[in-house]
Design an enzyme around this catalytic site. Structure first.
Site, PDB file in Angstrom:
ATOM      1  N   HIS A   1      -1.898  -5.456   1.692  1.00  0.00           N
ATOM      2  CA  HIS A   1      -3.125  -6.247   1.510  1.00  0.00           C
ATOM      3  C   HIS A   1      -2.734  -7.656   1.106  1.00  0.00           C
ATOM      4  CE1 HIS A   1      -6.985  -7.725   0.037  1.00  0.00           C
ATOM      5  NE2 HIS A   1      -6.288  -8.215  -0.979  1.00  0.00           N
TER       6      HIS A   1
ATOM      7  N   LYS B   1       0.828  -1.203   0.000  1.00  0.00           N
ATOM      8  CA  LYS B   1       0.000   0.000   0.000  1.00  0.00           C
ATOM      9  C   LYS B   1       0.869   1.263   0.000  1.00  0.00           C
ATOM     10  CE  LYS B   1      -3.775  -2.222   2.584  1.00  0.00           C
ATOM     11  NZ  LYS B   1      -4.729  -2.066   3.710  1.00  0.00           N
TER      12      LYS B   1
ATOM     13  N   TYR C   1     -12.657  -3.279  -2.399  1.00  0.00           N
ATOM     14  CA  TYR C   1     -13.161  -3.117  -1.033  1.00  0.00           C
ATOM     15  C   TYR C   1     -14.692  -3.037  -1.026  1.00  0.00           C
ATOM     16  CZ  TYR C   1      -8.415  -2.384   0.804  1.00  0.00           C
ATOM     17  OH  TYR C   1      -7.105  -2.547   1.195  1.00  0.00           O
TER      18      TYR C   1
ATOM     19  N   GLU D   1      -9.074 -11.690  -7.144  1.00  0.00           N
ATOM     20  CA  GLU D   1      -8.211 -10.507  -6.995  1.00  0.00           C
ATOM     21  C   GLU D   1      -7.039 -10.535  -7.973  1.00  0.00           C
ATOM     22  OE1 GLU D   1      -7.312 -10.244  -2.792  1.00  0.00           O
ATOM     23  OE2 GLU D   1      -9.359  -9.636  -2.316  1.00  0.00           O
TER      24      GLU D   1
ATOM     25  N   ASN E   1      -1.902   0.241   7.016  1.00  0.00           N
ATOM     26  CA  ASN E   1      -1.318  -1.004   7.561  1.00  0.00           C
ATOM     27  C   ASN E   1      -0.457  -1.745   6.544  1.00  0.00           C
ATOM     28  OD1 ASN E   1      -3.404  -1.845   5.971  1.00  0.00           O
ATOM     29  ND2 ASN E   1      -4.553  -2.879   7.577  1.00  0.00           N
TER      30      ASN E   1
HETATM   31  P1  IDP Z   1      -7.678  -6.878   5.949  1.00  0.00           P
HETATM   32  O1  IDP Z   1      -6.865  -5.908   5.121  1.00  0.00           O
HETATM   33  O2  IDP Z   1      -6.932  -7.306   7.195  1.00  0.00           O
HETATM   34  O3  IDP Z   1      -8.205  -8.046   5.154  1.00  0.00           O
HETATM   35  P2  IDP Z   1     -10.381  -5.731   5.860  1.00  0.00           P
HETATM   36  O4  IDP Z   1     -11.386  -5.819   6.971  1.00  0.00           O
HETATM   37  O5  IDP Z   1     -10.634  -6.511   4.618  1.00  0.00           O
HETATM   38  O6  IDP Z   1      -8.953  -6.088   6.520  1.00  0.00           O
HETATM   39  O7  IDP Z   1     -10.229  -4.184   5.516  1.00  0.00           O
HETATM   40  C1  IDP Z   1      -9.532  -3.778   4.371  1.00  0.00           C
HETATM   41  C2  IDP Z   1      -8.708  -2.547   4.688  1.00  0.00           C
HETATM   42  O8  IDP Z   1      -9.588  -1.471   5.058  1.00  0.00           O
HETATM   43  C3  IDP Z   1      -7.783  -2.707   5.906  1.00  0.00           C
HETATM   44  O9  IDP Z   1      -6.561  -3.346   5.597  1.00  0.00           O
HETATM   45  C4  IDP Z   1      -7.592  -1.261   6.323  1.00  0.00           C
HETATM   46  O10 IDP Z   1      -6.632  -0.613   5.496  1.00  0.00           O
HETATM   47  C5  IDP Z   1      -8.974  -0.673   6.055  1.00  0.00           C
HETATM   48  N1  IDP Z   1      -9.827  -0.698   7.261  1.00  0.00           N
HETATM   49  C6  IDP Z   1     -10.471  -1.772   7.791  1.00  0.00           C
HETATM   50  N2  IDP Z   1     -11.170  -1.414   8.894  1.00  0.00           N
HETATM   51  C7  IDP Z   1     -10.957  -0.088   9.057  1.00  0.00           C
HETATM   52  C8  IDP Z   1     -11.416   0.881  10.037  1.00  0.00           C
HETATM   53  O11 IDP Z   1     -12.164   0.566  10.983  1.00  0.00           O
HETATM   54  N3  IDP Z   1     -10.981   2.165   9.870  1.00  0.00           N
HETATM   55  C9  IDP Z   1     -10.170   2.541   8.848  1.00  0.00           C
HETATM   56  N4  IDP Z   1      -9.727   1.680   7.904  1.00  0.00           N
HETATM   57  C10 IDP Z   1     -10.102   0.378   8.011  1.00  0.00           C
HETATM   58 MG    MG Z   2      -9.638  -8.090   3.656  1.00  0.00          MG
END
Ligand code: IDP
Ligand code: MG
Length: 153
Positions: free
Chosen positions: A115, A9, A49, A126, A112
């Site tokens: 992905h 990212k 997303y 994907e 974070n």
């Molecule tokens: P993952 O990346 O661990 O699979 P997902 O729930 O699929 O997690 O969420 C995708 C991305 O959306 C996360 O990696 C993060 O960057 C963002 N995200 C998820 N939850 C939140 C939140 O509560 N606040 C802000 N960004 C979020």
């Molecule tokens: Mg995810």
């Protein structure tokens, strides 16, 4: 062998962590079969997303994913989807275990750094979303016998 889709990212690109993340992938014995830099747009992010488009944080998430180009990769290995999700760590970097990529390299639930596909089924979708077929190589290292025991791969 299974394949998974990974995105480094903007939080990984801007913080110059690309080399360290790729080193970890190769150290583990995971094979890179596709790699490119690309600029994401709103259209692809709404697909990628789709499970989050109705969340209040989606506009901020989309902006953060378009803040710089990303690096997209296809990784190959036995059970690589599950293995690499474990290496990635839980979504919030502050809660991710030390030793995971998120647990070692970030402090954020949104920025974070990485992905990774969460299931074999989603990995296939994907990979097709981010790569054309000719951009994914049917590549196996010449010394694959030193990556896996007989009958394992
Ligand atoms: P993952 O990346 O661990 O699979 P997902 O729930 O699929 O997690 O969420 C995708 C991305 O959306 C996360 O990696 C993060 O960057 C963002 N995200 C998820 N939850 C939140 C939140 O509560 N606040 C802000 N960004 C979020
Ligand atoms: Mg995810």
């Amino acid at each position: 062998m299974e394949q998974t889709l990974v995105l480094l990212k903007p939080s990984c690109i801007e913080r110059c962590l690309v080399g360290q993340v790729i080193t970890r992938i190769q150290q583990r014995g995971i094979i890179i079969t596709g790699l490119k830099m690309m600029q994401l747009d709103e259209k692809i992010l709404r697909e990628h997303y789709a499970h989050l488009v109705d969340k209040p944080f989606f506009p901020g998430l989309a902006a953060s994913m378009m803040a710089s180009p990303v690096i997209a990769m296809v990784l190959k290995g036995v059970d690589v989807v599950e293995v690499f999700r474990k290496m990635t760590g839980v979504t919030n970097g502050r809660k991710a275990e030390p030793g995971t990529l998120r647990g070692d390299f970030c402090m954020s639930g949104q920025a974070n750094i990485i992905h990774a596909s969460d299931s074999v089924e989603n990995a296939k979708i994907e990979i097709n979303r981010f790569f054309r077929p000719e951009e994914v190589f049917d590549y196996t290292p010449a010394n694959i016998a030193f990556y896996y025991g007989e009958g394992e791969a």
